[in-house]
Motif scaffolding. Structure first.
Motif, mmCIF file in Angstrom:
data_model
loop_
_atom_site.group_PDB
_atom_site.id
_atom_site.type_symbol
_atom_site.label_atom_id
_atom_site.label_comp_id
_atom_site.label_asym_id
_atom_site.label_seq_id
_atom_site.Cartn_x
_atom_site.Cartn_y
_atom_site.Cartn_z
ATOM 1 N N LEU A 116 6.377 9.435 -0.326
ATOM 2 C CA LEU A 116 5.571 8.222 -0.288
ATOM 3 C C LEU A 116 4.596 8.164 -1.462
ATOM 4 O O LEU A 116 3.794 9.081 -1.656
ATOM 5 C CB LEU A 116 4.786 8.134 1.017
ATOM 6 N N ASP A 122 1.554 6.538 -1.958
ATOM 7 C CA ASP A 122 0.610 5.863 -1.050
ATOM 8 C C ASP A 122 -0.769 5.664 -1.638
ATOM 9 O O ASP A 122 -1.724 5.377 -0.922
ATOM 10 C CB ASP A 122 0.512 6.618 0.277
ATOM 11 N N SER A 139 2.493 12.400 -4.875
ATOM 12 C CA SER A 139 2.863 12.353 -3.464
ATOM 13 C C SER A 139 2.684 13.727 -2.835
ATOM 14 O O SER A 139 2.496 14.738 -3.530
ATOM 15 C CB SER A 139 4.321 11.915 -3.312
ATOM 16 N N LYS A 168 0.793 -1.226 0.000
ATOM 17 C CA LYS A 168 0.000 0.000 0.000
ATOM 18 C C LYS A 168 0.828 1.279 0.000
ATOM 19 O O LYS A 168 0.268 2.372 0.020
ATOM 20 C CB LYS A 168 -0.940 0.008 1.216
ATOM 21 N N GLU A 169 2.161 1.176 0.041
ATOM 22 C CA GLU A 169 2.983 2.371 -0.088
ATOM 23 C C GLU A 169 4.401 1.992 -0.480
ATOM 24 O O GLU A 169 4.878 0.897 -0.189
ATOM 25 C CB GLU A 169 2.992 3.204 1.192
#
Length: 441
Positions: free
Chosen positions: A80, A82, A64, A35-36
């Protein structure tokens, strides 16, 4: 061409060049999860930085958060991605001050696959090496430069590893560096900026441990007065998932990472290490807290292969230099606990020695333990190992030239194996060995 068009082209060219000059090094992939994903970069001065990324084959971009780099952390940024999904390949672009930075190599990443309870563990490959010396004549010792053959990073990148594992001495602090924060950050910046390394940073997950030369002076230990500064520099320049075991991550750089059916235990052999010449008190390399955490984590691990990554050699029987054999009690405790707790699938990965070799420790009632030492990448080569009485050395595995390793994990659940291959600077194979999961049970 009209004057207005000419001016536009000149201005665009100037803005592009100016923007590219703001990039000191990177982008670099750190850890990747479902997930990231962490992406690192460094600018030459204070700037606003972010990434845009998209699934391969699509035109939908995600962005990001924006980060403003500052001198306080060496103008580094950790970004990140994400908004990602598991098991997916992405392309990404780096932006500095709202301008895209173009590079002449792929900038891609892949998120971790959700394979458990569904398929066999995914096959993948890991590149590894230690002892990376980047020359700086003004601050190096007189004579021929200690570092060379930077093209080794091009050879590593050509193998397209999923993960690049840096096994310590990834940068060499000099006498002019380790006494000040400015010197430490200068050295980390200088080592990271070599052009040959950039494509590898951009597309492989980069994980790291440290050893004495990126921790402080030669043979450095817990007495080093600036160890918290080098710890912060290590944290600023690498993308591991965490650093140290305390809640504020202020003690050491110990970490862990998992990919497919492999767990990587990234150990700190410097922050808690007692001095080599201390005659009294408990002699330790890892320190009690880190050692017990390692044994807990190994006991809890369900991974097929458990790779223990530490700077110095563990299974070399020679009681010389900083081999673990010089810390006999702690070494024996670690090895005995692995046996008594029936911990399967262990392989030690080590560096430090400026030569490469495989050590094998045969034990009654359990499997053979292996320690693969891979060194050096670009620093000088040592032939002192040839004179050592390492009774555990595997015949034919000893090499004294610049090199890197590859580990290829493959096979279904019943036939899982890892293939160890040592390569020279040009990427040509020097030696190999296949170790099956069944051998380590």
């Amino acid at each position: 061409m009209k004057l207005s068009q000419l001016l536009f082209c000149l201005i665009s060219t100037f803005v592009f060049a100016q923007n590219k000059n703001l990039l000191q090094s990177g982008p670099m992939l750190g850890y990747s999860e479902m997930k990231e994903v962490l992406i690192w970069a460094q600018t030459t001065q204070e700037a606003e930085i972010y990434i845009k990324y998209k699934k391969k084959g699509t035109d939908v971009y995600f962005q990001s958060d924006k980060i403003k780099t500052s001198k306080n952390n060496g103008y580094t940024a950790k970004l990140l991605a994400d908004n990602v999904t598991e098991g997916t390949e992405y392309e990404y672009d780096l932006f500095i001050n709202n301008k895209k930075v173009s590079v002449n190599y792929p900038t891609v990443f892949q998120t971790k696959k959700l394979w458990q309870w569904r398929t066999d563990a995914p096959d993948f490959s890991v590149a590894l090496g230690s002892c990376n010396y980047i020359n700086e004549p003004e601050l190096d010792r007189p004579g021929k430069g200690y570092g060379d053959n930077y093209e080794i990073f091009t050879s590593i990148n050509a193998k397209k590893p999923n993960i690049m594992l840096w096994l310590g001495d990834n940068t060499y602090l000099r006498e002019a560096d380790w006494d000040t924060r400015n010197g430490i950050y200068h050295r980390y910046t200088h080592s990271r900026s070599v052009k040959e390394i950039q494509p590898l940073l951009a597309s492989a997950i980069n994980l790291a441990i440290w050893d004495d030369h990126d921790f402080g002076p030669n043979d450095g230990d817990r007495s080093f007065i600036n160890k918290h500064i080098t710890q912060q520099a290590f944290k600023d320049f690498w993308g591991n998932k965490f650093y140290g075991l305390d809640k504020n991550q202020e003690q050491g750089v110990c970490s862990m990472y998992s990919w497919s059916d492999v767990d990587f235990f990234l150990l700190d052999d410097r922050f808690f290490k007692s001095p080599n010449n201390r005659k009294t008190g408990e002699r330790t390399i890892l320190g009690k807290e880190q050692l017990e955490w390692l044994l807990d984590a190994l006991s809890n691990s369900k991974a097929t292969f458990k790779l223990i990554c530490i700077g110095g050699q563990v299974l070399n029987s020679a009681d010389v230099f900083e081999n673990y054999a010089t810390y006999k009690e702690e070494r024996e405790y670690l090895l005995n606990q692995i046996k008594e707790n029936n911990i399967r699938g262990v392989l030690f990965l080590t560096g430090d020695r400026h030569h490469s070799e495989l050590s094998a420790l045969k034990r009654d009632g359990t499997y053979t333990l292996y320690d693969w030492t891979v060194s050096p990448l670009t620093s000088g080569v040592s032939k002192s190992g040839a004179k050592e009485n390492n009774t555990n050395r595997v015949e034919g595995s000893y090499f004294t030239e610049r090199n890197f390793g590859m580990i290829h994990f493959s096979g279904n659940k019943e036939n899982r194996q890892m293939k160890l291959v040592l390569h020279n600077v040009n990427g040509e194979p020097l030696w190999e060995k296949v170790i099956s999961a069944k051998e380590l049970k």
